[in-house]
Design an enzyme around this catalytic site. Structure first.
Site, PDB file in Angstrom:
ATOM      1  N   LYS A  95     -38.815  45.147  14.793  1.00 12.95           N
ATOM      2  CA  LYS A  95     -38.525  45.204  16.347  1.00 12.95           C
ATOM      3  C   LYS A  95     -37.065  45.671  16.430  1.00 12.95           C
ATOM      4  CE  LYS A  95     -38.575  43.212  20.820  1.00 12.95           C
ATOM      5  NZ  LYS A  95     -37.750  41.925  21.341  1.00 12.95           N
ATOM      6  N   THR A 205     -38.334  33.671  26.497  1.00 16.81           N
ATOM      7  CA  THR A 205     -37.641  32.780  27.502  1.00 16.81           C
ATOM      8  C   THR A 205     -38.694  31.807  28.117  1.00 16.81           C
ATOM      9  OG1 THR A 205     -35.805  34.226  27.253  1.00 16.81           O
ATOM     10  CG2 THR A 205     -35.884  32.420  29.121  1.00 16.81           C
TER      11      THR A 205
END
Lengths: 257, 372
Positions: A95, A205
């Site tokens: 990523k 998150t």
């Protein structure tokens, strides 16, 4: 099923490992999410030893690791970090995160394009984190990206899909999977992303800092499935009603010739 | 090239001081609701008028910190390399006029200290020295960085301010973070507290973060020594400095520390005492002002204060610290720079953090990310 490069995924919910209150809680939440692709920051894990706490907790047969380059500031550093990751974690998936701005963590489009080209040539499966920029997505396709990961809003902001119009354009013209990354703050955001045709979402998150991360992970799992199902059921039908009223042209039907 | 000095000269200490004292409850309520991050809002949050809003500030601060940083606390530890110093600083145990035995660690001693620190579980070390440019200079730092680089993921330094070229030379050796505290932004009082040595040059110190930014340092730490001057006014100038730096050197990260003057043998009494409520107010004010800033707390603070501050906005903490060169292994009994207050071990602090539902993080950087 979703296919990216050589892998197929049952789950369209990708997750991350940051911000959890403990590695035990992280593992429980990720298992509950049924996520099969989990991103991990190279800077957080101990690459030299094989007893890293985060990595040990991710050793589940259904979980593939997606190392990320968070912390690098340019293409050169990113390529180096990806090579490190490939060697240490035995995966050619990366990523790509190049955000030289540590405040808002905005991805650098120029360095990201350069790094994607280089890494694709080196045989990596590159998933670049980018702004919701349709042209950049096409340029990344040209240089061999395996997917694109446009943001919904700034990383960790939980602000939802602020870039919705541009995400729509990206999805409509993409030849590679589109994974909405960053900013997804609630299961309804994730469902919305899936309804408009995203191939997957990445959530970290919103799960990690929830009051009950395990329960929230399950909620995201269901929301992503529901959103995908709605997309496949062709949500577009909703528009038909509005079109049917034809206020400007209905007089034509009433005229007697 | 312009620097922070140009901005700094546009402000007058007395005016800023008065303007903070003039803030009203209405200003505080605006700051709490606006979330604009303006310097005027910051003034309101650090003003006496904000005192009744402390609980509300703490709740906002906790929420903002969790969103940005998660339920984690970064662990770091200082390693004092030297107490040699040519500066006279009225508040410091290492001051040139203090009659203490001076010591600079040799390579062998550094490695003994490294072994002890690694034994405590640390992967992030903060190198600390006084200012003795004849013996503790850029070459010494290069040698030290080379030595310790294989053992740490993250290396920070809190040493004398250096020239731009020095910072440029040190970064490839693995230097990631530099802390340089202005001590006070009150220029006249700064000169009283630093009567001799290179440190007496207020402007050179003031412009150090500019040089760090120009050198492309990854992170820099700012702060003042609380107790030297009115902490509210000094904190405003710190915030002003931070705002300037963030806009100008947008690729660097920033952290703030809140050292309160601690006793040392023969030391200075604080001119202004900041109580615990006020320190909490300041920490929360910084968080509401800037949601991305790292906030650090050291072993200067007491056990109970540190236990309770974990959830309020802090993002990094030191533990088991020694403030004397060789303090971990080589010469544990030598004189400290200041007395630490919380003497618990790193393991005990980590346990205290976990017990509160937070994860102590030992590693959050990798030297390989910068190809070092």
């Amino acid at each position: 099923m979703l296919k990216i490069a050589d892998k197929t995924f049952h789950s369209r919910l990708f997750t991350g490992t940051g911000k959890f209150s403990s590695s035990v809680e992280m593992e429980a939440a990720l298992v509950a999410s049924a996520s099969e692709l989990v991103t991990v920051a190279l800077k957080r894990v101990e690459l030299k030893n094989d007893d890293d706490d985060i990595l040990l907790k991710l050793k589940h047969p259904h979980i593939s690791l997606l190392p990320n380059t968070s912390g690098v500031r340019n293409a050169k550093e990113a390529v180096f970090a990806a090579q490190m990751a490939r060697e240490a974690l035995e995966t050619n998936w990366i990523k790509l995160e190049i955000h030289p701005d540590p405040k808002y963590l905005m991805p650098d489009p120029i360095e990201t394009l350069l790094a994607t080209e280089e890494l694709a040539k080196l045989g990596f499966v590159v998933l670049p984190y980018i702004h919701a920029d349709p042209v950049l997505c096409k340029r990344l396709e040209d240089v061999g990206t395996s997917a694109v990961m446009p943001l919904g809003s700034p990383i960790g902001s939980n602000k939802g899909l602020k870039t919705i119009d541009f995400l729509g354009i990206i999805i409509s013209q993409s030849n590679v999977p589109v994974i909405i990354d960053a900013g997804i703050g609630s299961p309804s955001d994730a469902a919305w992303a899936m309804e408009i045709g995203a191939d997957a979402v990445l959530v970290n998150t919103a799960i990690a800092i929830a009051g009950d991360p395990v329960k929230m992970a399950k909620a995201f799992k269901i929301a992503v499935e529901a959103g995908r199902m709605a997309f496949e059921a062709r949500l577009g039908a909703v528009h038909a009603e509005a079109v049917a009223s034809s206020p400007l042209t209905s007089f034509l039907d009433e005229q007697i010739y | 090239m312009s620097s922070f000095t140009d901005i700094f000269r546009q402000y007058d200490w007395q005016e800023v001081s008065q303007s903070i004292l003039n803030k009203t409850r209405k200003d505080v309520e605006h700051a709490l609701n606006a979330g604009s991050g303006s310097l005027e809002d910051f003034k309101a949050l650090i003003s006496p008028a904000a005192a009744p809003y402390l609980e509300q500030m703490a709740q906002i601060s906790q929420q903002l910190t969790r969103k940005r940083f998660g339920k984690v606390i970064q662990m770091y530890v200082p390693m004092y390399l030297s107490n040699e110093c040519n500066n006279i600083c009225t508040y410091c145990g290492f001051s040139y006029d203090n009659k203490v035995r001076r010591k600079t660690l040799s390579s062998i001693e550094i490695m003994e200290e490294v072994a002890a620190i690694k034994g405590m579980g640390y992967d992030h070390v903060l190198l600390v020295t006084g200012e003795a440019n004849q013996s503790v200079h850029t070459d010494y730092f290069k040698k030290t960085l080379d030595l310790i680089k294989p053992h740490f993921a993250h290396i920070s330094m809190e040493v004398q301010p250096l020239d731009l070229e020095d910072y440029q030379e040190l970064t490839p050796y693995g230097l990631n973070t530099v802390l340089v505290y202005q001590e006070t932004y009150h220029e006249e009082d700064y000169k009283k507290h630093h009567p001799k040595g290179k440190k007496s040059n207020f402007q050179y110190r003031l412009e150090t973060p500019d040089r760090l930014g120009q050198a492309g340092i990854h992170k820099m730490g700012l702060g003042v020594l609380i107790g030297l001057e009115d902490w509210r006014t000094d904190s405003f100038f710190t915030a002003l400095h931070l705002s300037y730096l963030e806009k100008r050197y947008w690729q660097s990260k920033y952290s703030i520390s809140f050292p309160r003057l601690r006793p040392f043998s023969g030391g200075l009494e604080p001119k202004v005492v900041m109580n615990d409520r006020e320190l909490v107010q300041l920490i929360c004010a910084y968080r509401i002002f800037n949601q991305e800033i790292e906030l650090s707390i050291s072993t200067r603070e007491s056990v109970s204060f540190r236990n309770n501050i974990i959830k309020l906005g802090i993002t990094s903490i030191s533990a088991g610290s020694k403030t004397n060169p060789g303090g971990y292994a080589v010469e544990p009994q030598s004189l400290e720079q200041f007395e630490i207050s919380d003497e618990r071990s790193a393991a005990e602090i980590a346990q205290m953090i976990s017990a509160q539902g937070y994860e102590p993080v030992w590693k959050d950087w990798d030297l390989s990310l910068t190809k070092v």
